[in-house]
Design an enzyme around this catalytic site. Structure first.
Site, PDB file in Angstrom:
ATOM      1  N   ASP A  78      48.047  35.533  53.045  1.00  0.00           N
ATOM      2  CA  ASP A  78      47.911  36.126  54.384  1.00  0.00           C
ATOM      3  C   ASP A  78      46.484  36.202  54.915  1.00  0.00           C
ATOM      4  O   ASP A  78      45.518  36.229  54.177  1.00  0.00           O
ATOM      5  CB  ASP A  78      48.530  37.529  54.405  1.00  0.00           C
ATOM      6  CG  ASP A  78      47.910  38.476  53.378  1.00  0.00           C
ATOM      7  OD1 ASP A  78      47.628  38.028  52.244  1.00  0.00           O
ATOM      8  OD2 ASP A  78      47.700  39.651  53.717  1.00  0.00           O
ATOM      9  N   GLU A 135      49.098  40.459  51.262  1.00  0.00           N
ATOM     10  CA  GLU A 135      48.234  41.238  50.350  1.00  0.00           C
ATOM     11  C   GLU A 135      47.550  42.359  51.108  1.00  0.00           C
ATOM     12  O   GLU A 135      47.345  43.451  50.572  1.00  0.00           O
ATOM     13  CB  GLU A 135      47.186  40.318  49.691  1.00  0.00           C
ATOM     14  CG  GLU A 135      46.431  40.979  48.544  1.00  0.00           C
ATOM     15  CD  GLU A 135      45.400  41.993  48.986  1.00  0.00           C
ATOM     16  OE1 GLU A 135      45.296  43.064  48.363  1.00  0.00           O
ATOM     17  OE2 GLU A 135      44.690  41.745  49.973  1.00  0.00           O
ATOM     18  N   GLU A 136      47.171  42.085  52.373  1.00  0.00           N
ATOM     19  CA  GLU A 136      46.400  43.056  53.163  1.00  0.00           C
ATOM     20  C   GLU A 136      47.330  44.158  53.685  1.00  0.00           C
ATOM     21  O   GLU A 136      48.191  43.902  54.529  1.00  0.00           O
ATOM     22  CB  GLU A 136      45.721  42.359  54.357  1.00  0.00           C
ATOM     23  CG  GLU A 136      44.814  41.186  53.979  1.00  0.00           C
ATOM     24  CD  GLU A 136      43.462  41.625  53.434  1.00  0.00           C
ATOM     25  OE1 GLU A 136      43.194  42.834  53.364  1.00  0.00           O
ATOM     26  OE2 GLU A 136      42.686  40.719  53.074  1.00  0.00           O
ATOM     27  N   ARG A 175      36.518  42.919  33.969  1.00  0.00           N
ATOM     28  CA  ARG A 175      36.322  43.916  32.907  1.00  0.00           C
ATOM     29  C   ARG A 175      37.668  44.470  32.461  1.00  0.00           C
ATOM     30  O   ARG A 175      38.653  44.411  33.201  1.00  0.00           O
ATOM     31  CB  ARG A 175      35.436  45.054  33.393  1.00  0.00           C
ATOM     32  CG  ARG A 175      36.085  45.932  34.423  1.00  0.00           C
ATOM     33  CD  ARG A 175      35.075  46.857  35.096  1.00  0.00           C
ATOM     34  NE  ARG A 175      34.577  47.915  34.237  1.00  0.00           N
ATOM     35  CZ  ARG A 175      35.206  49.059  33.972  1.00  0.00           C
ATOM     36  NH1 ARG A 175      36.403  49.296  34.504  1.00  0.00           N
ATOM     37  NH2 ARG A 175      34.671  49.976  33.206  1.00  0.00           N
TER      38      ARG A 175
HETATM   39 ZN   LIG Z   1      41.106  41.521  52.205  1.00  0.00          ZN
HETATM   40 ZN   LIG Z   2      41.640  39.521  49.828  1.00  0.00          ZN
END
Ligand SMILES: [Zn+2]
Ligand SMILES: [Zn+2]
Length: 388
Positions: A78, A135-136, A175
């Site tokens: 996205d 994702e956002e 990490r």
């Molecule tokens: Zn982003």
């Molecule tokens: Zn991103």
């Protein structure tokens, strides 16, 4: 730098896919053309393609040999609601939308890895290429997990990657433990009593509530958190009032809280509620809190992080792998996949120097110099994890 030879040969194509996706950005759960583009490419490399998970999500399956081992590699599809100002030739053709987080690069690199691995077939087992929507903000990763990603495609571990313009190209960082923060939002509505501003004694002023509450909320991190623990409480919106001479009835405050573990998250929510209730009581008005936990912290598993560091070291050299970077309070919905499956998320260096625009900036453009490195990381990780 050990760029995988098949990847080196594919770089011009990977770059052209990236530029195509960049020019045609689509936002959360509407990534139809991007999803179709990805599915077409995967089919052309000979993969089995499963489209439609979480709407526009795509999973490509590549098997080699007879092994039962399986791992997942994940990219995001996205774009963002930002008006692009990069000025590049492949800039967004869609008004108000832009690939400002580099998910165009993530998608192109994972496609490149699928193409290279389909040629090499130097592994024994199954690789799942996971392309997630939204994702956002909207949690496409969560939707994929809830729709059975790991039941339909059983894998022992899942790996993610994000370009990181704050770090130079040629470096990779990750990490064990939390790398990105949990992302919560809150909305506070204080309801007082409207009045003529010249006669404040006849009202209950919610502006006063806002002023005191904003200050008091800053004591959560300063006074309630253990000094060695981390948290952020930011009030980012204040809405109230329409004119000079009226005390409004209502004020709305909104903001975000960040943390790395659930205990701190609980403490922040608890203290926000206490402070809001106390401040409202002090000024004899009512106030409500809506507190919503959006994304959990992105927490890397120990074994998979060691695997990621081994693959990264093979590509960029151990000296260029930072195995203990300072975690970031930005958030990532790959966290939902890591909550369901052990895995590791890495930052891929993408900086061009101190002036490089960071992600979510209108002048940002994914750094193509990182394409061969990120793609080689994927191919190397598969070779090491599913070695024939
Ligand atoms: Zn982003
Ligand atoms: Zn991103």
């Amino acid at each position: 730098m050990n760029v995988v030879p098949e990847v080196a040969a594919l770089v011009p194509e990977i770059r052209s896919w990236r530029h195509h996706i960049h020019a045609h950005p689509e936002t959360a759960f509407e990534e139809k053309a991007t999803s179709a583009f990805v599915a077409d490419k995967l089919r052309s490399f000979g993969l089995d393609v499963h489209a439609g998970l979480a709407g526009t999500g795509v999973v490509g399956v590549l098997k080699s040999g007879r092994g039962n081992g399986a791992i997942g590699l994940r990219a995001d599809l996205d774009a963002l609601h930002i008006h692009e100002k990069s000025g590049v030739a492949h800039a967004s053709k869609v008004e108000g939308k832009m690939h400002a987080c580099g998910h165009d690069g993530h998608t192109a690199m994972l496609l490149g890895a699928a193409a290279a691995l389909a040629q090499r077939r130097d592994f024994d087992g199954t690789v799942y290429f996971i392309f997630q929507p939204a994702e956002e903000n909207e949690g496409g990763g969560r939707a994929m997990v809830e729709e059975g990603l790991f039941d339909r495609f059983p894998m022992r571990a899942v790996y993610g990657m994000h370009n990181w313009p704050l770090m130079p190209v040629g470096k990779i960082a990750t990490r064990v433990g939390p790398l990105m923060g949990a992302f919560d939002i809150f909305e506070i509505i204080a309801i007082g009593k409207g009045a003529h501003a010249a006669m404040p004694n006849t009202g209950k002023d919610p502006m006063l509530f806002a002023a005191h509450a904003i200050s008091a909320l800053q004591t959560i991190v300063a006074r309630n958190l253990h000094p060695l623990e981390s948290g952020v409480v930011s009030v980012t919106q204040v809405h109230g009032g329409d004119t000079w001479n009226v005390i409004p009835e209502e004020v709305v405050l909104r903001g975000t809280a960040r943390s790395f573990d659930a205990r701190v998250q609980d403490l922040i929510e608890h203290r926000i509620r206490t402070i809001v209730a106390g401040t409202a009581a002090m000024f004899e008005m009512s106030a409500t809190v809506r507190y919503e936990r959006r994304y959990p912290a992105t927490v890397n598993a120990e074994t998979e992080t060691a695997h990621a560091i081994a693959a990264a070291s093979a590509v960029v050299g151990a000296a260029n792998v930072d195995a203990d970077p300072t975690p970031n309070m930005g958030s990532e919905d790959f966290a939902f996949m890591l909550n369901a499956k052990p895995g590791c998320y890495v930052w891929l260096g993408a900086g061009r120097g101190p002036q490089t625009p960071n992600v979510h900036n209108p002048h940002y453009d994914f750094n193509d110099d990182a394409l061969p490195i990120g793609t080689s990381y994927w191919v190397t990780l598969v070779g090491q994890q599913l070695g024939a």
